[in-house]
Design a protein around this motif. Structure first.
Motif, short mmCIF file in Angstrom:
data_model
loop_
_atom_site.label_atom_id
_atom_site.label_comp_id
_atom_site.label_asym_id
_atom_site.label_seq_id
_atom_site.Cartn_x
_atom_site.Cartn_y
_atom_site.Cartn_z
N LEU A 38 5.61 -3.42 6.65
CA LEU A 38 6.47 -2.26 6.37
C LEU A 38 7.38 -2.52 5.17
O LEU A 38 7.64 -1.61 4.38
CB LEU A 38 7.28 -1.92 7.61
CG LEU A 38 6.45 -1.51 8.83
CD1 LEU A 38 7.29 -1.53 10.10
CD2 LEU A 38 5.83 -0.12 8.62
N VAL A 39 7.85 -3.75 5.04
CA VAL A 39 8.70 -4.09 3.89
C VAL A 39 7.92 -3.98 2.59
O VAL A 39 8.43 -3.46 1.58
CB VAL A 39 9.29 -5.50 4.05
CG1 VAL A 39 10.01 -5.93 2.76
CG2 VAL A 39 10.26 -5.56 5.22
N ASP A 40 6.67 -4.45 2.60
CA ASP A 40 5.85 -4.31 1.40
C ASP A 40 5.70 -2.84 1.00
O ASP A 40 5.74 -2.49 -0.18
CB ASP A 40 4.46 -4.93 1.63
CG ASP A 40 4.37 -6.35 1.13
OD1 ASP A 40 5.19 -6.75 0.28
OD2 ASP A 40 3.47 -7.09 1.59
N LEU A 41 5.54 -1.97 2.00
CA LEU A 41 5.42 -0.54 1.71
C LEU A 41 6.74 0.02 1.17
O LEU A 41 6.75 0.88 0.29
CB LEU A 41 5.00 0.22 2.97
CG LEU A 41 3.55 -0.05 3.43
CD1 LEU A 41 3.29 0.61 4.78
CD2 LEU A 41 2.55 0.47 2.40
N ALA A 42 7.85 -0.49 1.70
CA ALA A 42 9.16 -0.05 1.20
C ALA A 42 9.38 -0.52 -0.23
O ALA A 42 9.91 0.21 -1.07
CB ALA A 42 10.27 -0.58 2.11
N LEU A 43 8.98 -1.77 -0.52
CA LEU A 43 9.12 -2.31 -1.87
C LEU A 43 8.33 -1.49 -2.89
O LEU A 43 8.71 -1.39 -4.06
CB LEU A 43 8.65 -3.76 -1.91
CG LEU A 43 9.58 -4.79 -1.24
CD1 LEU A 43 8.86 -6.13 -1.08
CD2 LEU A 43 10.86 -4.97 -2.04
N LYS A 44 7.22 -0.91 -2.44
CA LYS A 44 6.38 -0.09 -3.31
C LYS A 44 6.79 1.39 -3.28
O LYS A 44 6.12 2.23 -3.90
CB LYS A 44 4.92 -0.21 -2.88
CG LYS A 44 4.32 -1.59 -3.03
CD LYS A 44 4.20 -2.00 -4.50
CE LYS A 44 3.47 -3.33 -4.64
NZ LYS A 44 3.32 -3.74 -6.05
#
Length: 227
Positions: A38-44
């Motif tokens: 989920l953090v990776d998706l937020a970072l993107k």
């Protein structure tokens, strides 16, 4: 510089390079990996924390098969809280990440049979470059007082929340100082809830996602056992 998903970074830190076995809390790692997707998706810029829920704000795939599958599912489904997402994602996530790492030659699957019929899988490292880059970033963050990039700050925060700090393999005399520095990184990024998001070294939208996921992990793990 190598490129690898945040969930894969956590897993590589948790697995012993030689024995190929996981160290530390199994549930902590699984929750941390779920949060990392989920953090990776937020970072993107694909998901954001809105009114108590993690919501898709851009359904465009980011190029990672696991994260993109989560993104597509989230775009079609009703919104869920961070705690709900952690529980929905953590099951079988480790297996999928290990399969991807094996397919790319980062680790290898050693299938051993014990007592004649029990299969035990180990995943020793094949390509050490990925983990070396991860540990190098963390070492730099721990030994300097300057600002840390969003991704490394998020990783540091997840290490604290999941109680995976032993995976850093620091000598006892350095562990306490490292813990303090990790918490400083989390606070400076607005990930611990103790800093004004306007003063955060990262985007407030990312800080909100990481902070809420960190609290959800802490709640799921419960109070730590006395030393």
């Amino acid at each position: 510089m190598t490129s690898i998903a945040l969930a894969e970074e956590l897993l590589l830190l948790a697995y012993d390079d030689q024995t190929g076995k996981a160290t530390g809390s199994r549930i902590g790692l699984d929750l941390g990996m779920a949060a990392a997707v989920l953090v990776d998706l937020a970072l993107k810029g694909r998901v954001a924390y809105v009114d108590g829920y993690l919501k898709v704000i851009d359904p465009t795939p980011i190029g990672d098969p696991i994260a993109d599958a989560v993104l597509a599912k989230a775009a079609e489904d009703e919104p869920h809280t961070p705690a709900q997402w952690l529980q929905r994602l953590r099951h079988r996530l480790r297996t999928r990440v290990l399969e991807d790492l094996c397919a790319r030659g980062v680790v290898r699957d050693v299938d051993e049979t014990q007592q004649g019929y029990i299969h035990v899988h180990r995943y020793p490292t094949t390509d050490p470059a990925y983990e070396a880059e991860i540990r190098g970033r963390l070492a730099k963050a721990l030994t300097t007082d300057g600002p840390t990039d969003e991704r490394t700050a998020a990783l540091a925060t997840l290490l604290v929340a999941t109680r995976m700090e032993p995976a850093l393999r620091l000598p006892p005399e350095e562990a306490a100082q490292a813990h303090e520095r990790l918490e400083q990184i989390a606070a400076g990024a607005g990930f611990s809830g103790s800093a004004n998001l306007e003063d955060s070294i990262v985007r407030p939208s990312v800080a909100l996602v990481v902070a809420t996921l960190g609290r959800a992990i802490t709640a799921a793990l419960g109070a730590p056992k006395p030393a």
